[in-house]
Motif scaffolding. Sequence first.
Motif, PDB file in Angstrom:
ATOM      1  N   THR A 132       0.803  -1.364  -0.067  1.00 54.39           N
ATOM      2  CA  THR A 132      -0.056   0.023   0.500  1.00 54.39           C
ATOM      3  C   THR A 132       0.722   1.052  -0.001  1.00 54.39           C
ATOM      4  O   THR A 132       0.726   2.345  -1.593  1.00 54.39           O
ATOM      5  N   ALA A 135       2.546   1.354  -3.612  1.00 54.81           N
ATOM      6  CA  ALA A 135       1.261   2.323  -4.461  1.00 54.81           C
ATOM      7  C   ALA A 135       1.363   3.222  -4.040  1.00 54.81           C
ATOM      8  O   ALA A 135       1.606   4.187  -5.666  1.00 54.81           O
ATOM      9  N   ARG A 136       1.457   4.284  -3.147  1.00 52.84           N
ATOM     10  CA  ARG A 136       0.853   5.017  -3.123  1.00 52.84           C
ATOM     11  C   ARG A 136       1.666   6.291  -3.687  1.00 52.84           C
ATOM     12  O   ARG A 136       1.499   7.463  -3.989  1.00 52.84           O
ATOM     13  N   CYS A 148      -1.863  -5.187  -7.427  1.00 49.40           N
ATOM     14  CA  CYS A 148      -1.264  -6.126  -6.370  1.00 49.40           C
ATOM     15  C   CYS A 148      -1.658  -7.293  -6.888  1.00 49.40           C
ATOM     16  O   CYS A 148      -3.177  -7.584  -6.621  1.00 49.40           O
ATOM     17  N   GLU A 158      -6.442  -3.073  -7.957  1.00 49.63           N
ATOM     18  CA  GLU A 158      -6.108  -2.177  -8.119  1.00 49.63           C
ATOM     19  C   GLU A 158      -5.290  -1.004  -7.749  1.00 49.63           C
ATOM     20  O   GLU A 158      -6.966  -1.403  -7.187  1.00 49.63           O
ATOM     21  N   TRP A 159      -5.173  -0.257  -7.341  1.00 47.00           N
ATOM     22  CA  TRP A 159      -5.142   1.279  -7.025  1.00 47.00           C
ATOM     23  C   TRP A 159      -6.050   2.209  -7.018  1.00 47.00           C
ATOM     24  O   TRP A 159      -6.003   1.979  -8.193  1.00 47.00           O
ATOM     25  N   SER A 160      -6.387   2.788  -6.269  1.00 45.34           N
ATOM     26  CA  SER A 160      -8.273   3.679  -6.706  1.00 45.34           C
ATOM     27  C   SER A 160      -7.135   4.763  -6.455  1.00 45.34           C
ATOM     28  O   SER A 160      -7.020   4.761  -5.099  1.00 45.34           O
ATOM     29  N   ARG A 161      -7.055   5.961  -6.887  1.00 45.09           N
ATOM     30  CA  ARG A 161      -7.208   6.783  -6.935  1.00 45.09           C
ATOM     31  C   ARG A 161      -8.271   7.689  -6.281  1.00 45.09           C
ATOM     32  O   ARG A 161      -8.153   8.348  -5.314  1.00 45.09           O
ATOM     33  N   ASP A 164      -8.420   6.561  -2.608  1.00 39.81           N
ATOM     34  CA  ASP A 164      -7.190   6.456  -2.284  1.00 39.81           C
ATOM     35  C   ASP A 164      -6.493   5.115  -1.345  1.00 39.81           C
ATOM     36  O   ASP A 164      -5.869   5.043  -0.622  1.00 39.81           O
ATOM     37  N   GLY A 165      -7.163   3.554  -2.108  1.00 36.58           N
ATOM     38  CA  GLY A 165      -6.969   2.492  -1.711  1.00 36.58           C
ATOM     39  C   GLY A 165      -7.183   1.214  -2.367  1.00 36.58           C
ATOM     40  O   GLY A 165      -7.103   2.473  -3.715  1.00 36.58           O
ATOM     41  N   TRP A 166      -7.271   0.226  -1.864  1.00 36.96           N
ATOM     42  CA  TRP A 166      -6.964  -0.945  -2.937  1.00 36.96           C
ATOM     43  C   TRP A 166      -8.176  -0.449  -3.898  1.00 36.96           C
ATOM     44  O   TRP A 166      -9.176  -0.313  -2.574  1.00 36.96           O
TER      45      TRP A 166
END
Length: 319
Positions: A132, A135-136, A148, A158-161, A164-166
């Motif tokens: 995490t 990714a951030r 991930c 997948e990271w979400s803008r 702000d998390g998976w």
Amino acid sequence: MRSRHDHVLLAPGADASGRTQKAPSSSKARPHVDDRLAPPETRVEYLDGAEIFAAPADTPHATQHFDLTYVLGAHVAPGYRGAVDMLTRADEGSDYAPDASVFAQKPDRGGHRRLEELAFEVSDKQALAVPTSKARRLIDRGVRRVFCILVKQHRVLEWSRETDGWRTLPKDAVIEDPCLVRPLPLQALLDAASSDDAVARALLQKRVPALEAALAEGEARGVALGEARGVALGEARGVALGEARGVTLGEARGEARGEIRMAQEAITTVLQARGVAVPAKVARTIAGCDDPSKLRRWLKRAATAATAAEVVAGSRRKR
């Protein structure tokens, strides 16, 4: 309409034309992605100024690494390069290597390699604190998409803008991105049995010269086999040797050649059955004709003609 997958994961800010979102700008100068904090060719990385150790993996973590790079490498589009364990300077205190990444092949104006656009991490831990944090910082640096793969849970994140998390991706989804030559099925990342099919389709999409040559060779074999043994054998062997193109062309040519040969033999057989002699010259004329309509006319004449010459009368070879 998508026929094979219910979910298509587009690149952030991307549409069907392939236009992509630009990396976020920052007023504070950052180190270049190739400015090293971690010593290369070691297992040492840095995250927020803290030294971390990238430990070697055991199965199934190690095999998941292999499957990821195998499938991802085949899908990388022209103009891009894939990398494994390539260090990226995310910020002043962070210098670490995603498990796999994709970046534009053309260097920037300073001759340095460009920031990756896709990054992948493989994790077999229940806790996601380190992936995490990585990714951030990669997203903040300008990496467009970070994924991930959770080995034990058999899931892809997948990271979400926005959050702000998976976010968990559906297993039947595909990753569609300008960096990829064709949509990448998530199932190919999670299931080794599906990876070969996905890789083969991606390489065909790339028109790899060796595969093109193999297909052309297969097509040629299918054509020859279709002509020699006819439609039935052409289908059975042509699919294996020439796939769809070889079979189609082999059947068409095999049928045409078979019809011509049968007509030629039928004319001679009818004349001989009626006791009409077939001189060698006439036999050569019949054997040299590959016009199906003319052969049909000659076959009708053969039933009533007094001589073989009457059957082919009026036919002259073009000079």
